[in-house]
Scaffold this motif. Structure first.
Motif, PDB file in Angstrom:
ATOM      1  N   ILE A 117      49.531   5.290 -56.110  1.00 16.65           N
ATOM      2  CA  ILE A 117      48.890   5.555 -54.817  1.00 16.65           C
ATOM      3  C   ILE A 117      48.462   4.254 -54.147  1.00 16.65           C
ATOM      4  N   ILE A 118      47.904   3.311 -54.955  1.00 13.31           N
ATOM      5  CA  ILE A 118      47.457   2.024 -54.400  1.00 13.31           C
ATOM      6  C   ILE A 118      48.641   1.242 -53.842  1.00 13.31           C
ATOM      7  N   LYS A 119      49.743   1.205 -54.615  1.00  9.34           N
ATOM      8  CA  LYS A 119      50.928   0.483 -54.152  1.00  9.34           C
ATOM      9  C   LYS A 119      51.475   1.079 -52.861  1.00  9.34           C
ATOM     10  N   GLU A 120      51.523   2.374 -52.831  1.00  9.14           N
ATOM     11  CA  GLU A 120      52.053   3.037 -51.641  1.00  9.14           C
ATOM     12  C   GLU A 120      51.184   2.764 -50.424  1.00  9.14           C
ATOM     13  N   THR A 121      49.859   2.798 -50.619  1.00 13.47           N
ATOM     14  CA  THR A 121      48.935   2.535 -49.512  1.00 13.47           C
ATOM     15  C   THR A 121      49.057   1.095 -49.022  1.00 13.47           C
ATOM     16  N   THR A 122      49.139   0.141 -49.976  1.00  9.45           N
ATOM     17  CA  THR A 122      49.271  -1.276 -49.605  1.00  9.45           C
ATOM     18  C   THR A 122      50.548  -1.522 -48.819  1.00  9.45           C
ATOM     19  N   PHE A 123      51.633  -0.930 -49.287  1.00  8.09           N
ATOM     20  CA  PHE A 123      52.910  -1.092 -48.590  1.00  8.09           C
ATOM     21  C   PHE A 123      52.825  -0.567 -47.157  1.00  8.09           C
ATOM     22  N   LYS A 124      52.169   0.561 -46.988  1.00  6.04           N
ATOM     23  CA  LYS A 124      52.039   1.128 -45.647  1.00  6.04           C
ATOM     24  C   LYS A 124      51.229   0.219 -44.734  1.00  6.04           C
ATOM     25  N   ILE A 125      50.138  -0.360 -45.276  1.00  3.19           N
ATOM     26  CA  ILE A 125      49.288  -1.245 -44.461  1.00  3.19           C
ATOM     27  C   ILE A 125      50.065  -2.481 -44.027  1.00  3.19           C
ATOM     28  N   ILE A 126      50.807  -3.097 -44.980  1.00  2.68           N
ATOM     29  CA  ILE A 126      51.588  -4.295 -44.654  1.00  2.68           C
ATOM     30  C   ILE A 126      52.654  -3.976 -43.613  1.00  2.68           C
ATOM     31  N   ALA A 127      53.341  -2.862 -43.808  1.00  2.00           N
ATOM     32  CA  ALA A 127      54.402  -2.488 -42.871  1.00  2.00           C
ATOM     33  C   ALA A 127      53.846  -2.255 -41.471  1.00  2.00           C
ATOM     34  N   LEU A 128      52.698  -1.575 -41.387  1.00  2.00           N
ATOM     35  CA  LEU A 128      52.090  -1.323 -40.080  1.00  2.00           C
ATOM     36  C   LEU A 128      51.628  -2.615 -39.418  1.00  2.00           C
ATOM     37  N   THR A 129      51.060  -3.540 -40.222  1.00  2.00           N
ATOM     38  CA  THR A 129      50.585  -4.813 -39.669  1.00  2.00           C
ATOM     39  C   THR A 129      51.736  -5.638 -39.117  1.00  2.00           C
ATOM     40  N   LEU A 130      52.820  -5.756 -39.903  1.00  2.00           N
ATOM     41  CA  LEU A 130      53.981  -6.511 -39.443  1.00  2.00           C
ATOM     42  C   LEU A 130      54.588  -5.884 -38.195  1.00  2.00           C
ATOM     43  N   GLY A 131      54.682  -4.582 -38.203  1.00  2.00           N
ATOM     44  CA  GLY A 131      55.242  -3.907 -37.038  1.00  2.00           C
ATOM     45  C   GLY A 131      54.424  -4.158 -35.788  1.00  2.00           C
ATOM     46  N   ALA A 132      53.090  -4.063 -35.916  1.00  2.00           N
ATOM     47  CA  ALA A 132      52.217  -4.299 -34.765  1.00  2.00           C
ATOM     48  C   ALA A 132      52.315  -5.743 -34.288  1.00  2.00           C
ATOM     49  N   SER A 133      52.419  -6.698 -35.232  1.00  2.00           N
ATOM     50  CA  SER A 133      52.525  -8.116 -34.863  1.00  2.00           C
ATOM     51  C   SER A 133      53.810  -8.390 -34.096  1.00  2.00           C
ATOM     52  N   LEU A 134      54.910  -7.801 -34.566  1.00  2.00           N
ATOM     53  CA  LEU A 134      56.180  -7.999 -33.875  1.00  2.00           C
ATOM     54  C   LEU A 134      56.142  -7.432 -32.460  1.00  2.00           C
ATOM     55  N   VAL A 135      55.559  -6.274 -32.326  1.00  2.00           N
ATOM     56  CA  VAL A 135      55.463  -5.661 -30.997  1.00  2.00           C
ATOM     57  C   VAL A 135      54.611  -6.520 -30.073  1.00  2.00           C
ATOM     58  N   LEU A 136      53.465  -7.007 -30.578  1.00  2.00           N
ATOM     59  CA  LEU A 136      52.574  -7.839 -29.765  1.00  2.00           C
ATOM     60  C   LEU A 136      53.252  -9.142 -29.370  1.00  2.00           C
ATOM     61  N   THR A 137      53.976  -9.757 -30.321  1.00  2.00           N
ATOM     62  CA  THR A 137      54.689 -11.010 -30.020  1.00  2.00           C
ATOM     63  C   THR A 137      55.741 -10.795 -28.940  1.00  2.00           C
ATOM     64  N   PHE A 138      56.460  -9.717 -29.051  1.00  2.00           N
ATOM     65  CA  PHE A 138      57.483  -9.416 -28.049  1.00  2.00           C
ATOM     66  C   PHE A 138      56.859  -9.248 -26.665  1.00  2.00           C
ATOM     67  N   ILE A 139      55.722  -8.568 -26.603  1.00  2.00           N
ATOM     68  CA  ILE A 139      55.055  -8.357 -25.314  1.00  2.00           C
ATOM     69  C   ILE A 139      54.614  -9.685 -24.706  1.00  2.00           C
ATOM     70  N   VAL A 140      54.035 -10.578 -25.543  1.00  2.00           N
ATOM     71  CA  VAL A 140      53.563 -11.880 -25.045  1.00  2.00           C
ATOM     72  C   VAL A 140      54.724 -12.712 -24.522  1.00  2.00           C
ATOM     73  N   VAL A 141      55.821 -12.774 -25.303  1.00  2.00           N
ATOM     74  CA  VAL A 141      56.991 -13.551 -24.877  1.00  2.00           C
ATOM     75  C   VAL A 141      57.555 -13.004 -23.572  1.00  2.00           C
ATOM     76  N   PHE A 142      57.610 -11.703 -23.477  1.00  2.00           N
ATOM     77  CA  PHE A 142      58.140 -11.086 -22.262  1.00  2.00           C
ATOM     78  C   PHE A 142      57.286 -11.436 -21.046  1.00  2.00           C
ATOM     79  N   LEU A 143      55.958 -11.371 -21.193  1.00  2.00           N
ATOM     80  CA  LEU A 143      55.063 -11.676 -20.072  1.00  2.00           C
ATOM     81  C   LEU A 143      55.141 -13.146 -19.675  1.00  2.00           C
TER      82      LEU A 143
END
Length: 377
Positions: A263-289
């Motif tokens: 359960i801990i591994k699964e939760t950690t993986f989800k947190i990392i995946a969500l963080t990376l995904g959000a960072s990529l989206v934010l970076t794309f928005i900044v570059v676009f602007l």
């Protein structure tokens, strides 16, 4: 009385009753002597000899309170029963109110789907529901059948009956042409029908409409071992087997400690995946602007910080002492001198300008006399 238009309603009942008793009492009087004494009305008795009319057919139409507007209400002469006749009126429901008294309710050939437990059902002695769309007869409705003796509910869509119906002492009961299922829930019906066989009309047509071996067979003749809920047993067995197998497998493969780690591994993986995904989206928005508003940003950085990183020309050269070169025609002289030049030189920070004289010709060599250097004040 031959040839007279006899009205065979409730008022004729007493005479017909006396005449029938007279024929039975006096051997010299024969019934055939009165064959020409025929009813002219009502329409259902027209041309019928008076001595052949059943006593319960002598009726009088009544204008009674709570008589349903879709129906006709009449009173039977020999016992005072109220006949509520709603046959073939395309009704989709049972009338909620009827006149007070002992009632015979006729609802054949309609589109009724259910019989609500109305209070007046306690006064119903005969209920006719043949050829409707009734799917369920509820136990609460049957509880209201305290005076009923006749129930015709044949040619409907019933799949079963409430068990409390076996507590009613019917004189006549019609159940044929329904869709009764024959399984463990309806086994009691077989024994009940056997005890009521003399009162059940067309009992051989009270058939099973389900079951591999029971389909199309009379319920009261079916062996007891045919009333089985096989599907239910199979489902219960399958559920039990699945649960046991799952539990055994789980116990073999997992311990509580391993489960927590998973359960801990699964939760950690989800947190990392969500963080990376959000960072990529934010970076794309900044570059676009930045790309979209790059010119506005260039002006802003230059005017506020004297920094223009996007320029290809190196402004650090000390020989480059002017910020702007203004070329114009003679028609714009006054606007350039009095408006444009003033705005540029009074800007914060001020611009160093060089403007051409109106005589400057494009494509030719120009000497310094055609250039007017301006410095901020």
């Amino acid at each position: 009385m031959t040839g007279n238009p006899l009205l065979c309603d409730c008022k004729m009942f007493a005479f017909a009753h006396w005449l029938r008793a007279l024929v039975q009492r006096d051997a010299n009087i024969q019934e055939r002597q009165f064959k020409t004494w025929k009813c002219a009305a009502p329409i259902e008795l027209k041309d019928k000899p008076i001595l052949t009319v059943e006593e319960d057919k002598f009726l009088c139409q009544k204008n009674l309170e709570n008589c349903p507007k879709e129906c006709s209400c009449s009173e039977r002469a020999f016992d005072g029963t109220l006949i509520i006749d709603c046959k073939g009126r395309n009704l989709s429901h049972v009338p909620p109110k009827v006149p007070r008294g002992h009632i015979e309710l006729r609802l054949e050939n309609n589109n009724i789907r259910e019989i609500p437990p109305y209070p007046f059902l306690e006064n119903v002695t005969a209920l006719y529901l043949t050829h409707n769309n009734i799917q369920v007869l509820n136990e609460s409705t049957v509880q209201k059948f305290t005076r009923i003796k006749i129930l015709f509910i044949d040619s409907n869509e019933l799949t079963g009956l409430p068990k409390n119906i076996e507590n009613i002492n019917f004189t006549s009961l019609a159940l044929h042409h329904n869709f009764f299922k024959c399984d463990c829930t309806t086994k009691w019906m077989k024994h009940w029908l056997q005890t009521e066989a003399r009162r059940v009309t067309s009992i051989d047509n009270v058939l099973c409409k389900s079951g591999r071996n029971a389909l199309g067979r009379a319920i009261y003749t079916l062996p007891d071992d045919e009333f089985v809920c096989k599907q239910k047993k199979e489902q219960n067995s399958a559920t039990t087997t699945t649960t046991t197998t799952t539990t055994t497998t789980t116990n073999k493969l997992y311990s509580p400690h391993l489960a927590i780690q998973s359960i801990i591994k699964e939760t950690t993986f989800k947190i990392i995946a969500l963080t990376l995904g959000a960072s990529l989206v934010l970076t794309f928005i900044v570059v676009f602007l930045v790309f979209k508003y790059r010119m506005e940003m260039k002006v802003y950085m230059y005017t506020h910080f004297n920094w223009h990183p996007f320029d290809r020309i190196d402004d650090s050269d000390p020989n480059k002492i002017y910020d702007a070169f203004v070329s114009y025609s003679g028609n714009d002289y006054h606007w350039v001198v009095n408006t444009l030049q003033e705005r540029l030189e009074n800007h914060d920070p001020p611009y160093k300008t060089m403007r051409s004289s109106p005589g400057l010709l494009s494509g030719r060599a120009n000497t310094g006399k055609h250039l007017e250097q301006r410095r901020p004040k």
